[in-house]
Structure formats: C-alpha cells, structure tokens
Design a protein around this motif. Structure first.
Motif, PDB file in Angstrom:
ATOM      1  N   ARG A  64       0.847  -1.188   0.000  1.00 59.60           N
ATOM      2  CA  ARG A  64       0.000   0.000   0.000  1.00 59.60           C
ATOM      3  C   ARG A  64       0.887   1.243   0.000  1.00 59.60           C
ATOM      4  NH1 ARG A  64      -5.682  -0.704  -0.526  1.00 59.60           N
ATOM      5  NH2 ARG A  64      -6.399  -2.410   0.785  1.00 59.60           N
ATOM      6  N   LYS A  65       0.600   2.192  -0.885  1.00 59.58           N
ATOM      7  CA  LYS A  65       1.379   3.421  -0.936  1.00 59.58           C
ATOM      8  C   LYS A  65       0.496   4.668  -0.844  1.00 59.58           C
ATOM      9  CE  LYS A  65       5.261   1.639  -3.682  1.00 59.58           C
ATOM     10  NZ  LYS A  65       6.096   1.844  -4.891  1.00 59.58           N
ATOM     11  N   HIS A  66      -0.800   4.489  -0.723  1.00 57.27           N
ATOM     12  CA  HIS A  66      -1.683   5.639  -0.734  1.00 57.27           C
ATOM     13  C   HIS A  66      -1.560   6.455   0.554  1.00 57.27           C
ATOM     14  CE1 HIS A  66      -4.049   2.579   1.439  1.00 57.27           C
ATOM     15  NE2 HIS A  66      -4.568   3.614   2.084  1.00 57.27           N
ATOM     16  N   LYS A  67      -1.851   7.733   0.428  1.00 53.83           N
ATOM     17  CA  LYS A  67      -1.889   8.636   1.582  1.00 53.83           C
ATOM     18  C   LYS A  67      -3.232   9.345   1.574  1.00 53.83           C
ATOM     19  CE  LYS A  67       0.391  12.519   3.852  1.00 53.83           C
ATOM     20  NZ  LYS A  67       1.500  13.513   3.811  1.00 53.83           N
ATOM     21  N   VAL A  68      -4.037   9.078   2.587  1.00 51.64           N
ATOM     22  CA  VAL A  68      -5.372   9.664   2.658  1.00 51.64           C
ATOM     23  C   VAL A  68      -5.267  11.126   3.056  1.00 51.64           C
ATOM     24  CG1 VAL A  68      -7.614   9.579   3.791  1.00 51.64           C
ATOM     25  CG2 VAL A  68      -6.442   7.455   3.222  1.00 51.64           C
ATOM     26  N   VAL A  69      -5.855  11.990   2.245  1.00 47.16           N
ATOM     27  CA  VAL A  69      -5.912  13.420   2.546  1.00 47.16           C
ATOM     28  C   VAL A  69      -7.171  13.730   3.350  1.00 47.16           C
ATOM     29  CG1 VAL A  69      -6.010  15.739   1.548  1.00 47.16           C
ATOM     30  CG2 VAL A  69      -4.649  13.952   0.442  1.00 47.16           C
ATOM     31  N   SER A  70      -8.280  13.097   2.958  1.00 49.85           N
ATOM     32  CA  SER A  70      -9.553  13.293   3.654  1.00 49.85           C
ATOM     33  C   SER A  70     -10.386  12.023   3.544  1.00 49.85           C
ATOM     34  CB  SER A  70     -10.318  14.477   3.056  1.00 49.85           C
ATOM     35  OG  SER A  70     -11.614  14.577   3.608  1.00 49.85           O
ATOM     36  N   TYR A  71     -10.914  11.568   4.673  1.00 51.42           N
ATOM     37  CA  TYR A  71     -11.754  10.369   4.660  1.00 51.42           C
ATOM     38  C   TYR A  71     -13.141  10.642   4.095  1.00 51.42           C
ATOM     39  CZ  TYR A  71      -8.390   7.844   7.563  1.00 51.42           C
ATOM     40  OH  TYR A  71      -7.271   7.209   8.032  1.00 51.42           O
ATOM     41  N   GLY A  72     -13.594  11.873   4.182  1.00 48.13           N
ATOM     42  CA  GLY A  72     -14.957  12.156   3.761  1.00 48.13           C
ATOM     43  C   GLY A  72     -15.955  11.585   4.753  1.00 48.13           C
ATOM     44  N   SER A  73     -17.144  11.272   4.262  1.00 47.66           N
ATOM     45  CA  SER A  73     -18.187  10.750   5.141  1.00 47.66           C
ATOM     46  C   SER A  73     -19.166   9.896   4.350  1.00 47.66           C
ATOM     47  CB  SER A  73     -18.925  11.902   5.826  1.00 47.66           C
ATOM     48  OG  SER A  73     -19.498  12.763   4.857  1.00 47.66           O
ATOM     49  N   LYS A  74     -19.936   9.098   5.083  1.00 51.53           N
ATOM     50  CA  LYS A  74     -20.951   8.254   4.458  1.00 51.53           C
ATOM     51  C   LYS A  74     -22.068   9.089   3.856  1.00 51.53           C
ATOM     52  CE  LYS A  74     -20.850   4.004   7.254  1.00 51.53           C
ATOM     53  NZ  LYS A  74     -21.685   3.182   8.165  1.00 51.53           N
TER      54      LYS A  74
END
Length: 281
Positions: A64-74
């Motif tokens: 895995r190499k991704h970097k989450v900037v924002s999870y957002g929401s359901k």
C-alpha cells in the motif's frame, strides 16, 4: 530518475492487465445486452426493473502506498447507505477470506506517488451515486508557476472508464516510468485506499464520533463550526462561542496533533489514549 517509456495507444488492453479485464467485461456485457434485446424486442411486453449489482473491488498483491488526505463521510438515505455506494472487497489479497462490505464515502481524497509526484483521487456525492475525479500534475523543473504537465479529468460516475483514461493519459505523456504504471495498473478503489480496512474503519467512526478536519496548518473557523455541528451562516450570532472553543487551551495531560486523513487527534499522555473527541466536547 528511471527512464520513461511510451507505447502506442493500441497497446492499452495488453499493457494494462486490469484495464484489459474491465474492457473485456464491458464488451461482453454489451454483446449480451444486444443479443438479449434482438431476441426479445418483439416478445417483451413488460421489462423488469434493472437489478442492482454490488461492485466487487479487484485486489492486487502489492504494498500500500496511498496517503489519505480526507476520509470524507458516508452518504445516507433514510439512515442507510445506498447500494450505489456499496462494494465488496478482500481486506488481505494474500488470504482467502470472505468478502467484506465497504462503502464509498463522499469527500474522500487520497494520493499515490507516481515517481516523484503524486496522483490524486477524489469522490463526491452525485445525483444517482458516487462521482470520481483524478488529478495529476508535474511541477515545472525550473520552478515556474505553470506545471510542466497537467491532467485534470472531469467528474464522472464511471470509475472504471475514468481510471482507464487516466492510465492512458499517463502513458501517452511519456513522463511516467514503467514501474509507476505497473503499480497503478489495478482497481482505483484498491490503489487509492478506499477498499482498505483502515479507511473503512475510519469511515464508520466518522458516523458516531465527532471529527475535526484540518486541511491547513491549523483548523479554520469553518472546520470548527462543522466540528461543533453548527452552521456558519445560521449560527453566526454564536461565532464568538466557536472562536472561544477553538482557542481554549487543552487541559493536562492532553495534547493534539494532525493525524491521518487531515483529522485532529487528541492524545492523553498519561494513558496513551488517542481520540478524535476534544476533551471539552
């Protein structure tokens, strides 16, 4: 820097294994639909409503190499996640486990390294389901304001077609190495970490625990309003309350830091407990 390469557009299906699989599936579905229509167009009187099929994410055994900037929401409709936002995936591609249920959040943003730059994947709520966007830019090596290369793909509800277009654009640019293209040759929901147990746990958590976003160095007033479940316009008369809360000093032994997904985390230095919830919330 590794040498970039270029292949003709006609080689796309053979060059990208994931793209070839998706393209073949779409072509087969189109043929089946045509054959079915030709055979029954005169006989059919009433057509059943289309069946909703759950998207199954194709996993890829690589780091895995991704970097989450924002999870957002359901996205919720009558307290339920619509089927158009639901997918199934294997949390660990190396283990034969049952498929797990996941959901595509609105407002999710994540980046993956492409050589020495980042390519970004965004989601938003659409009219009938989630919509997606891909953005990639290479900075001017001479330090100019204009990027040396820019690819901003428009929002669409077809994530497969979007990612095919992105991969083709990267290859045609002759600016990306073969290693980078090989890494990106996969399902975008897997590559960018939507189909990741850590992401799915965080999305579940956002529904029950208050979350203070911090897209800059410090949370802005708009982010504090959202954290306190207040409306910046409708509750403008209470702006001083929000400002006071944002400036209050944390009591010992609490400290705060900006965590994964641009979320402010609060750490109890005596118990090592970490939470998204402000001690005074």
């Amino acid at each position: 820097r590794s040498q970039a390469f270029h292949r003709p557009a006609a080689s796309l299906p053979s060059r990208f294994g994931w793209v070839a699989t998706v393209a073949a599936m779409k072509a087969m579905n189109k043929i089946r639909k045509t054959l079915n229509t030709d055979a029954h167009e005169k006989e059919t009187i009433q057509v059943a409503p289309p069946e909703t099929k759950t998207y199954v994410v194709k996993v890829k055994p690589q780091p895995r190499k991704h970097k989450v900037v924002s999870y957002g929401s359901k996205v919720l409709v009558e307290d339920e996640v619509p089927e158009s936002y639901v997918f199934m995936y294997l949390p660990d591609p190396d283990q034969a486990e049952d498929l797990h249920r996941g959901c595509i959040p609105a407002g999710f943003s994540s980046g993956v390294p492409v050589d020495d730059q980042m390519i970004y994947f965004h989601t938003r709520e659409g009219t009938t389901g989630p919509e997606f966007q891909v953005i990639y830019m290479q900075e001017d090596p001479d330090g100019g304001d204009e990027p040396a290369f820019s690819m901003v793909l428009p929002w669409t509800d077809d994530v497969d077609a979007l990612w095919m277009q992105a991969l083709q654009g990267l290859e045609d640019s002759e600016r990306v190495t073969e290693d980078a293209l090989n890494f990106l040759d996969g399902d975008p929901l897997w590559i960018f970490g939507v189909a990741d147990p850590a992401t799915q746990r965080a999305i579940e958590k956002t529904g029950v625990v208050p979350m203070l976003k911090c897209m800059g160095q410090r949370p802005c007033l708009e982010e504090w309003f959202a954290y306190l479940n207040a409306d910046e316009q409708g509750d403008a008369g209470y702006k001083w309350v929000v400002e006071s809360f944002s400036e209050v000093e944390l009591p010992p032994p609490w400290t705060s830091f900006k965590g994964v997904g641009a979320v402010v985390c609060y750490l109890n230095n005596e118990t090592n407990e970490t939470t998204w919830k402000h001690p005074f919330y």
